[in-house]
Design a protein around this motif. Structure first.
Motif, PDB file in Angstrom:
ATOM      1  N   UNK A 158      -1.277  -3.744  -4.558  1.00  0.00           N
ATOM      2  CA  UNK A 158      -2.410  -4.431  -3.917  1.00  0.00           C
ATOM      3  C   UNK A 158      -2.250  -4.463  -2.398  1.00  0.00           C
ATOM      4  N   UNK A 159      -1.081  -4.865  -1.936  1.00  0.00           N
ATOM      5  CA  UNK A 159      -0.901  -5.061  -0.489  1.00  0.00           C
ATOM      6  C   UNK A 159      -0.715  -3.735   0.250  1.00  0.00           C
ATOM      7  N   UNK A 160       0.125  -2.865  -0.300  1.00  0.00           N
ATOM      8  CA  UNK A 160       0.511  -1.646   0.429  1.00  0.00           C
ATOM      9  C   UNK A 160      -0.506  -0.520   0.219  1.00  0.00           C
ATOM     10  N   UNK A 161      -0.877  -0.280  -1.055  1.00  0.00           N
ATOM     11  CA  UNK A 161      -1.748   0.867  -1.347  1.00  0.00           C
ATOM     12  C   UNK A 161      -3.223   0.520  -1.175  1.00  0.00           C
ATOM     13  N   UNK A 162      -3.629  -0.617  -1.711  1.00  0.00           N
ATOM     14  CA  UNK A 162      -5.062  -0.964  -1.680  1.00  0.00           C
ATOM     15  C   UNK A 162      -5.456  -1.548  -0.317  1.00  0.00           C
ATOM     16  N   UNK A 163      -4.865  -2.680   0.062  1.00  0.00           N
ATOM     17  CA  UNK A 163      -5.279  -3.353   1.301  1.00  0.00           C
ATOM     18  C   UNK A 163      -4.684  -2.700   2.544  1.00  0.00           C
ATOM     19  N   UNK A 164      -3.636  -1.906   2.350  1.00  0.00           N
ATOM     20  CA  UNK A 164      -2.956  -1.225   3.473  1.00  0.00           C
ATOM     21  C   UNK A 164      -2.702  -2.203   4.628  1.00  0.00           C
ATOM     22  N   UNK A 165      -1.988  -3.264   4.305  1.00  0.00           N
ATOM     23  CA  UNK A 165      -1.741  -4.317   5.297  1.00  0.00           C
ATOM     24  C   UNK A 165      -0.882  -3.801   6.438  1.00  0.00           C
ATOM     25  N   UNK A 166      -1.091  -4.412   7.593  1.00  0.00           N
ATOM     26  CA  UNK A 166      -0.331  -4.026   8.785  1.00  0.00           C
ATOM     27  C   UNK A 166       0.368  -5.251   9.359  1.00  0.00           C
ATOM     28  N   UNK A 191       6.781  -7.408   5.448  1.00  0.00           N
ATOM     29  CA  UNK A 191       5.891  -6.502   6.171  1.00  0.00           C
ATOM     30  C   UNK A 191       5.343  -7.123   7.448  1.00  0.00           C
ATOM     31  N   UNK A 192       5.737  -8.361   7.728  1.00  0.00           N
ATOM     32  CA  UNK A 192       5.370  -8.952   9.010  1.00  0.00           C
ATOM     33  C   UNK A 192       3.991  -9.582   9.061  1.00  0.00           C
ATOM     34  N   UNK A 193       3.515 -10.102   7.927  1.00  0.00           N
ATOM     35  CA  UNK A 193       2.212 -10.757   7.897  1.00  0.00           C
ATOM     36  C   UNK A 193       2.348 -12.262   8.111  1.00  0.00           C
ATOM     37  N   UNK A 194       1.275 -12.861   8.611  1.00  0.00           N
ATOM     38  CA  UNK A 194       1.166 -14.321   8.608  1.00  0.00           C
ATOM     39  C   UNK A 194       0.566 -14.720   7.263  1.00  0.00           C
ATOM     40  N   UNK A 195       1.247 -15.605   6.541  1.00  0.00           N
ATOM     41  CA  UNK A 195       0.834 -15.886   5.166  1.00  0.00           C
ATOM     42  C   UNK A 195       0.432 -17.346   4.996  1.00  0.00           C
ATOM     43  N   UNK A 196      -0.801 -17.548   4.514  1.00  0.00           N
ATOM     44  CA  UNK A 196      -1.299 -18.857   4.108  1.00  0.00           C
ATOM     45  C   UNK A 196      -1.222 -18.920   2.582  1.00  0.00           C
ATOM     46  N   UNK A 197      -0.813 -20.049   2.041  1.00  0.00           N
ATOM     47  CA  UNK A 197      -0.784 -20.200   0.590  1.00  0.00           C
ATOM     48  C   UNK A 197      -1.491 -21.492   0.211  1.00  0.00           C
ATOM     49  N   UNK A 297       4.658   4.173  -6.803  1.00  0.00           N
ATOM     50  CA  UNK A 297       4.674   2.802  -6.286  1.00  0.00           C
ATOM     51  C   UNK A 297       5.855   2.013  -6.863  1.00  0.00           C
ATOM     52  N   UNK A 298       6.167   2.249  -8.137  1.00  0.00           N
ATOM     53  CA  UNK A 298       7.315   1.545  -8.725  1.00  0.00           C
ATOM     54  C   UNK A 298       8.594   1.943  -7.990  1.00  0.00           C
ATOM     55  N   UNK A 299       8.746   3.246  -7.746  1.00  0.00           N
ATOM     56  CA  UNK A 299       9.949   3.716  -7.044  1.00  0.00           C
ATOM     57  C   UNK A 299      10.004   3.166  -5.620  1.00  0.00           C
TER      58      UNK A 299
END
Ligand SMILES: [Zn+2]
Length: 344
Positions: A158-166, A191-197, A297-299
């Motif tokens: 979700x984060x790396x492949x789909x949303x391609x977060x930076x 990955x250096x994101x600001x995270x709200x939960x 992606x698993x690897x």
């Protein structure tokens, strides 16, 4: 073999522990693994209750996540051998359909999971395709190794492949505590994101902050989308991960910045939320559905653990004989991270 299973669909009282015939000897391209530890997922609850359209042979052994030692291999298997310590990718694909041939394994037309359509990991022995076995990360215990495959694979795709977060982008994780949400938090911080939960539990918000969450929002006390708008100067966040579904989807849409991305991989409160097409088109949002992931992606995800950068969060460990009690803890949403079953 010892196993946790059910003979008919239903509530928590249907879960049994006892002896079942051993899993069959592995056929061509397959392996049989002596399980050391397994982990619970919401899927186990859905399967136990019965998923319309997905009949399972009874009695059914639950469990998608598992790790252990290869006990035997079927004809033609060369990439692993008996005695290897492995973790299992729970997603099983055919390898031959148009989606498999394009490398999109979780789009496979016959895609299914260990413990869903076929016997799972809550047992001494499980049979799986050899291609689903990956080396167990040396720095992780058996319990930790059982705790990451399904959730980290899901969060990674979700984060790396789909949303391609930076790096520097902002992510909102709705409902912290479940396995995918906690995995997403750990990956996002790497990955250096600001995270709200968000959570209705102050204890879970504290634990998320200890893992690096920048802001915790008590969604029992406030409309979290209003709080996100307030905290971001009305801007909203770049990415929203919502696996809660019906109860939160509208607020998730309202939390996204213009051009934002929404991620869904599940809907623990129901799959049919009210939506908000106005915000989706006017703010030009993109909704990504995602399920599990590819072998690549698993690897890729597995390298997180080889480098010792991150350890999966284990909420509690139960013996396999207490699988019913462990499932109850999951059903009551008391966990933070993964609930693990020790099998040997
Ligand atoms: Zn396929």
């Amino acid at each position: 073999m010892k196993a946790a299973f059910f003979r008919e669909h239903g509530g928590p009282d249907r879960v049994e522990f006892g002896d079942l015939p051993d899993s069959p000897a592995p056929g061509p391209g397959r392996i049989r693994v002596r399980i050391k530890a397994a982990a619970l997922n919401h899927l186990d609850l859905f399967v136990r209750k019965g998923i319309p359209g997905i009949p399972v042979p009874l009695p059914h052994v639950m469990g998608s996540d598992g790790t252990g030692v290869i006990e035997s291999v079927g004809p033609g298997v060369t990439r692993v051998k008996p005695g290897d310590d492995v973790v299992l990718n729970p997603g099983i694909n055919c390898g031959e359909c148009e989606f498999c041939l394009s490398g999109e394994h979780s789009l496979c037309v016959t895609f299914h999971l260990l413990g869903e359509h076929v016997a799972g990991t809550f047992a001494d022995l499980v049979v799986a395709p050899a291609m689903n076995a990956y080396p167990k990360p040396a720095g992780l215990s058996w319990e930790e190794s059982a705790a990451f495959p399904l959730t980290f694979l899901t969060a990674w795709r979700m984060l790396v492949t789909k949303a391609r977060v930076k790096p520097g982008e902002s992510l909102l994780i709705v409902g912290i505590g479940g396995g995918v949400a906690v995995a997403a938090l750990q990956i996002a911080k790497l990955l250096g994101l600001a995270v709200f939960v968000t959570s209705g539990s102050p204890e879970k918000l504290d634990r998320a902050k200890a893992l690096g969450a920048n802001v915790g929002i008590d969604h029992g006390k406030t409309d979290f989308s209003a709080e996100i708008r307030r905290l971001t100067g009305k801007r909203g966040v770049d990415v929203v991960l919502d696996s809660v579904g019906k109860a939160t989807w509208r607020q998730s849409i309202a939390s996204a910045a213009k051009g934002g991305r929404l991620l869904t991989c599940g809907a623990t409160t129901g799959p049919d939320p009210q939506t908000d097409l106005g915000r989706i088109f006017w703010n030009q949002l993109t909704v990504y559905g995602s399920t599990m992931g590819t072998h690549a992606e698993f690897a890729g995800m597995l390298k997180l653990f080889r480098d010792g950068k991150v350890k999966p969060v284990v909420d509690a460990v139960f013996p396999l004989s207490d699988a019913g009690e462990a499932l109850r803890r999951l059903e009551e949403k008391r966990q933070f991270g993964k609930i693990v079953l020790r099998v040997d």
